[in-house]
Scaffold this motif. Structure first.
Motif, PDB file in Angstrom:
ATOM      1  N   ALA A 122      55.614  40.435  40.804  1.00  0.00           N
ATOM      2  CA  ALA A 122      56.033  41.468  41.849  1.00  0.00           C
ATOM      3  C   ALA A 122      54.590  42.115  42.178  1.00  0.00           C
ATOM      4  O   ALA A 122      54.569  42.287  43.444  1.00  0.00           O
ATOM      5  N   LEU A 123      53.919  42.398  41.330  1.00  0.00           N
ATOM      6  CA  LEU A 123      52.420  43.056  41.583  1.00  0.00           C
ATOM      7  C   LEU A 123      51.521  42.138  42.243  1.00  0.00           C
ATOM      8  O   LEU A 123      50.834  42.420  43.115  1.00  0.00           O
ATOM      9  N   THR A 124      51.520  40.788  41.838  1.00  0.00           N
ATOM     10  CA  THR A 124      50.888  39.884  42.483  1.00  0.00           C
ATOM     11  C   THR A 124      51.265  39.626  44.089  1.00  0.00           C
ATOM     12  O   THR A 124      50.482  39.704  45.011  1.00  0.00           O
ATOM     13  N   VAL A 125      52.700  39.768  44.265  1.00  0.00           N
ATOM     14  CA  VAL A 125      52.883  39.515  45.649  1.00  0.00           C
ATOM     15  C   VAL A 125      52.607  40.685  46.466  1.00  0.00           C
ATOM     16  O   VAL A 125      52.156  40.666  47.667  1.00  0.00           O
ATOM     17  N   PHE A 126      52.816  42.077  45.835  1.00  0.00           N
ATOM     18  CA  PHE A 126      52.641  43.415  46.386  1.00  0.00           C
ATOM     19  C   PHE A 126      50.938  43.376  46.796  1.00  0.00           C
ATOM     20  O   PHE A 126      50.817  43.800  47.958  1.00  0.00           O
ATOM     21  N   MET A 167      46.348  42.839  50.601  1.00  0.00           N
ATOM     22  CA  MET A 167      45.226  42.197  51.204  1.00  0.00           C
ATOM     23  C   MET A 167      45.190  41.370  52.585  1.00  0.00           C
ATOM     24  O   MET A 167      44.532  41.467  53.397  1.00  0.00           O
ATOM     25  N   LEU A 168      46.516  40.786  52.728  1.00  0.00           N
ATOM     26  CA  LEU A 168      46.765  40.259  54.030  1.00  0.00           C
ATOM     27  C   LEU A 168      46.523  41.072  55.251  1.00  0.00           C
ATOM     28  O   LEU A 168      46.108  40.918  56.199  1.00  0.00           O
TER      29      LEU A 168
END
Length: 49
Positions: free
Chosen positions: A18-22, A27-28
């Motif tokens: 979840a943190l990686t996706v967040f 960044m995007l």
């Protein structure tokens, strides 16, 4: 229902994903917003003085 979701989210693997996706979404968004500044355009308002 919320207790099952809370127990599921407390797992370390789920928190990591979840943190990686967040952070990837942040960044995007920053790269997308940076693209509006342009390559040959003035980045600073007083650049020509």
């Amino acid at each position: 229902m919320f207790t099952k979701l809370k127990i599921w989210f407390e797992r370390p693997v789920v928190q990591f994903i979840a943190l990686t996706v967040f952070y990837f979404a942040i960044m995007l968004a920053l790269v997308y917003l940076y693209g509006y500044s342009g390559i040959n355009q003035a980045k600073f308002i007083y650049n020509e003085f």
